[in-house]
Motif scaffolding. Sequence first.
Motif, PDB file in Angstrom:
ATOM      1  N   HIS A 288       0.686  -0.816   0.622  1.00 27.74           N
ATOM      2  CA  HIS A 288      -0.370   0.226   0.002  1.00 27.74           C
ATOM      3  C   HIS A 288       0.771   1.365  -0.040  1.00 27.74           C
ATOM      4  CE1 HIS A 288       0.934  -0.423   4.578  1.00 27.74           C
ATOM      5  NE2 HIS A 288       1.234   1.231   4.215  1.00 27.74           N
ATOM      6  N   ASP A 290       1.351   5.444   1.840  1.00 30.88           N
ATOM      7  CA  ASP A 290      -0.021   6.482   3.134  1.00 30.88           C
ATOM      8  C   ASP A 290      -0.689   6.954   2.534  1.00 30.88           C
ATOM      9  OD1 ASP A 290       0.819   3.593   4.562  1.00 30.88           O
ATOM     10  OD2 ASP A 290       3.379   4.932   5.192  1.00 30.88           O
ATOM     11  N   HIS A 345       4.601   0.157  -0.219  1.00 36.15           N
ATOM     12  CA  HIS A 345       5.748  -0.747   0.888  1.00 36.15           C
ATOM     13  C   HIS A 345       4.644  -1.565   1.419  1.00 36.15           C
ATOM     14  CE1 HIS A 345       3.670   2.793   3.115  1.00 36.15           C
ATOM     15  NE2 HIS A 345       3.823   1.875   4.241  1.00 36.15           N
ATOM     16  N   PHE A 361       1.582   9.630  10.995  1.00 36.00           N
ATOM     17  CA  PHE A 361       0.989   9.081  10.621  1.00 36.00           C
ATOM     18  C   PHE A 361       0.562  10.853  10.506  1.00 36.00           C
ATOM     19  CE2 PHE A 361      -0.021   4.588  10.212  1.00 36.00           C
ATOM     20  CZ  PHE A 361       1.074   3.971   9.219  1.00 36.00           C
TER      21      PHE A 361
HETATM   22 FE   LIG Z   1       2.330   1.833   5.654  1.00 35.86          FE
END
Ligand SMILES: [Fe+2]
Length: 420
Positions: A288, A290, A345, A361
């Motif tokens: 995926h 982020d 990643h 995040f």
């Molecule tokens: Fe991630």
Amino acid sequence: IPSVFTVSLFQYRSLSNFFLNTPFGPYASSSCNFSALSITIKVLLPSFLALSLFIYIINSLSESVKSLVFHLVYCSWCCWKLLMVASPNPIRAEKVQPIELPVINLSAERSEVSNLIVKACEEYGFFKVINHGVSEDIIAQMEEEGLNFFTKPLSEKQRAGPASPFGYGCKNIGFRGDIGEVEYLLLDTNPLCISQISNNISNDPKKFSSSVSGYIHAVRDLACEILDLMAEGLWVHDSSVFSRMIRDGESDSLFRLNHYPPIPCKDGETSPSSFHGHRSNKVGFGEHTDPQILTILRSNGVGGLQISLRDGVWVPVPPDPTAFCVNVGDVLQAMTNGRFVSVRHRALTNYDKSRMSMAYFGAPPLHAWVTAPAELVTSHKPLLYRPFTWGEYKGASYSLRLGDSRLDLFRKDNINEQVA
Ligand SMILES: [Fe+2]
Ligand SMILES: C=C1C[C@]23C[C@@]1(O)CC[C@H]2[C@@]12CC[C@H](O)[C@@](C)(C(=O)O1)[C@H]2[C@@H]3C(=O)O
Ligand SMILES: O=C(O)CCC(=O)C(=O)O
């Protein structure tokens, strides 16, 4: 027969996905707490119905058609067995290229650091930072609290769940049926939310809450410093254009603790020790990108993280307790008008070691508009993505699967522009 099989497989998947999206889903889909109800709904019931239907149809056929059907079924079964044996384990069949990833010393000369960061973000969307200034004590305390939680019995951990989206989750990732060999705690970074949820997570909620808040505070400062260096390296006049979004009191930033229990080899499987130097086994957290601006990630000194440079080629990121991994998120790709890449990643499990990772995040407030600053838009490089709010992008992310490319929906040249 193949079409009947396909249809029933499809119905079976839809049924499981439907069930996953109910409040029982998080419990039903994880094998660590696989309930009798879910076994009945997901396996026994459809198998029983399909078998009854099959017997009924066969009985109503003439002898010659019956024999034809039996031969067809037998041939399909043989082919399926052959394919299952012949097809290699998908992870083992993939290309892995162990290359040196950029390691940036944050205590070096500022303009040199900012140039190296820009280069790393353009080439890889990923780099490691050393001499980052986050105290070892803060890291050690957070790791201890995380491990204390994950070593608890499942029934206790479930008191902090299900993750909807915040709290404890096991195997289910997001709300669209994605599954991985991972358990996690997903937390809002707002101090009030942290102190509230800590009551369900720890026997010493004050200690847990202060460790998390301390850690988040330190990594947010690190993220802001890196974002300022990026803006300087890109010659953007307003050097806090990126960091301002995550410093904002309404920032929608998240903190996540992932735990990947060891998954031993099954009998008959070759030893994975020779597999590209990484004793990997299953996919813990699938491929995926982020969605946010920037991710600051570290692990407990155990490997498993891989980044994807080109389709199908994976680069393992060796564990490094002295460093933080930094990766570009989708929002930063849009805000740099496509100059920086939001890297794909994933995390693999190990066959003998348990791994814990901690990810911050950095995200904008929900109402904040995301678009590239004027310096990054020229007649040669026109605006690549239409302006959108973080709330809109987050909504699109949660409506898609983990591995989907969400940013493409916002490209100005996307003829399908579904999210207009
Ligand atoms: Fe991630
Ligand atoms: C399937 C999903 C899980 C995720 C939200 C999403 O719809 C797509 C992105 C996923 C991701 C990846 C990075 C972070 O771990 C995360 C918390 C995020 O913001 O986006 C997860 C989401 C999640 O696990 O809920
Ligand atoms: O565990 C890891 O190293 C990666 C986790 C990750 O990518 C995520 O939480 O988004």
